[in-house]
Design a protein around this motif. Structure first.
Motif, PDB file in Angstrom:
ATOM      1  N   ALA A 265      25.943  33.281  34.021  1.00 10.97           N
ATOM      2  CA  ALA A 265      26.021  32.529  32.765  1.00 10.97           C
ATOM      3  C   ALA A 265      26.807  31.238  32.954  1.00 10.97           C
ATOM      4  O   ALA A 265      26.566  30.254  32.259  1.00 10.97           O
ATOM      5  N   SER A 266      27.723  31.232  33.925  1.00  6.17           N
ATOM      6  CA  SER A 266      28.500  30.019  34.187  1.00  6.17           C
ATOM      7  C   SER A 266      27.718  29.014  35.021  1.00  6.17           C
ATOM      8  O   SER A 266      28.175  27.895  35.229  1.00  6.17           O
ATOM      9  N   GLY A 267      26.546  29.416  35.518  1.00  8.35           N
ATOM     10  CA  GLY A 267      25.709  28.513  36.296  1.00  8.35           C
ATOM     11  C   GLY A 267      26.068  28.479  37.770  1.00  8.35           C
ATOM     12  O   GLY A 267      25.618  27.594  38.489  1.00  8.35           O
ATOM     13  N   ARG A 268      26.864  29.420  38.209  1.00  8.23           N
ATOM     14  CA  ARG A 268      27.284  29.456  39.612  1.00  8.23           C
ATOM     15  C   ARG A 268      26.552  30.552  40.372  1.00  8.23           C
ATOM     16  O   ARG A 268      25.984  31.461  39.783  1.00  8.23           O
ATOM     17  N   ASP A 269      26.615  30.461  41.699  1.00  8.77           N
ATOM     18  CA  ASP A 269      26.064  31.507  42.555  1.00  8.77           C
ATOM     19  C   ASP A 269      27.039  32.672  42.606  1.00  8.77           C
ATOM     20  O   ASP A 269      28.260  32.478  42.567  1.00  8.77           O
ATOM     21  N   CYS A 270      26.497  33.872  42.725  1.00  9.57           N
ATOM     22  CA  CYS A 270      27.328  35.068  42.794  1.00  9.57           C
ATOM     23  C   CYS A 270      27.942  35.195  44.187  1.00  9.57           C
ATOM     24  O   CYS A 270      27.245  35.487  45.152  1.00  9.57           O
ATOM     25  N   THR A 271      29.223  34.941  44.269  1.00  6.31           N
ATOM     26  CA  THR A 271      29.972  35.152  45.506  1.00  6.31           C
ATOM     27  C   THR A 271      30.986  36.258  45.230  1.00  6.31           C
ATOM     28  O   THR A 271      31.337  36.514  44.062  1.00  6.31           O
ATOM     29  N   PRO A 272      31.452  36.925  46.254  1.00  7.19           N
ATOM     30  CA  PRO A 272      32.437  37.996  46.019  1.00  7.19           C
ATOM     31  C   PRO A 272      33.669  37.513  45.252  1.00  7.19           C
ATOM     32  O   PRO A 272      34.184  38.231  44.380  1.00  7.19           O
ATOM     33  N   GLU A 273      34.121  36.308  45.538  1.00  2.00           N
ATOM     34  CA  GLU A 273      35.305  35.778  44.859  1.00  2.00           C
ATOM     35  C   GLU A 273      35.042  35.545  43.371  1.00  2.00           C
ATOM     36  O   GLU A 273      35.869  35.881  42.517  1.00  2.00           O
ATOM     37  N   LEU A 274      33.895  34.949  43.056  1.00  4.10           N
ATOM     38  CA  LEU A 274      33.571  34.674  41.650  1.00  4.10           C
ATOM     39  C   LEU A 274      33.290  35.964  40.883  1.00  4.10           C
ATOM     40  O   LEU A 274      33.633  36.074  39.700  1.00  4.10           O
ATOM     41  N   ILE A 275      32.688  36.941  41.540  1.00  8.81           N
ATOM     42  CA  ILE A 275      32.433  38.224  40.885  1.00  8.81           C
ATOM     43  C   ILE A 275      33.748  38.921  40.568  1.00  8.81           C
ATOM     44  O   ILE A 275      33.921  39.490  39.494  1.00  8.81           O
ATOM     45  N   GLU A 276      34.698  38.856  41.487  1.00 11.51           N
ATOM     46  CA  GLU A 276      36.010  39.461  41.245  1.00 11.51           C
ATOM     47  C   GLU A 276      36.729  38.759  40.091  1.00 11.51           C
ATOM     48  O   GLU A 276      37.331  39.407  39.237  1.00 11.51           O
ATOM     49  N   LYS A 277      36.673  37.437  40.054  1.00 10.52           N
ATOM     50  CA  LYS A 277      37.285  36.690  38.951  1.00 10.52           C
ATOM     51  C   LYS A 277      36.624  37.057  37.623  1.00 10.52           C
ATOM     52  O   LYS A 277      37.305  37.249  36.607  1.00 10.52           O
ATOM     53  N   ALA A 278      35.302  37.176  37.630  1.00 12.54           N
ATOM     54  CA  ALA A 278      34.583  37.549  36.417  1.00 12.54           C
ATOM     55  C   ALA A 278      34.952  38.966  35.976  1.00 12.54           C
ATOM     56  O   ALA A 278      35.093  39.232  34.780  1.00 12.54           O
ATOM     57  N   ARG A 279      35.124  39.870  36.932  1.00  7.13           N
ATOM     58  CA  ARG A 279      35.525  41.241  36.601  1.00  7.13           C
ATOM     59  C   ARG A 279      36.881  41.228  35.889  1.00  7.13           C
ATOM     60  O   ARG A 279      37.075  41.906  34.876  1.00  7.13           O
TER      61      ARG A 279
END
Length: 64
Positions: free
Chosen positions: A34-48
């Motif tokens: 939804a933020s328009g970014r690619d799913c990376t482990p770091e971004l997924i953890e931040k989203a969690r």
């Protein structure tokens, strides 16, 4: 094949296909996309972490 009925498709836009999570739970991957970014482990953890802290309201920062 028949022509589509204008009443069923004329007002359907990409925005009308988006879901904010009111119908179902939002996954961290959904929040990253939804933020328009690619799913990376770091971004997924931040989203969690954002979802743990703000709940479903976290997605409202990206989708109206």
């Amino acid at each position: 094949m028949s022509d589509p009925d204008e009443r069923t498709w004329a007002f359907k836009t990409a925005d009308s296909s988006l879901h904010t999570g009111a119908e179902s739970a939002v996954d961290p991957e959904d929040l990253v996309m939804a933020s328009g970014r690619d799913c990376t482990p770091e971004l997924i953890e931040k989203a969690r972490k954002d979802l743990e802290e703000h709940g479903r309201a976290a997605v409202e920062r990206y989708l109206p």
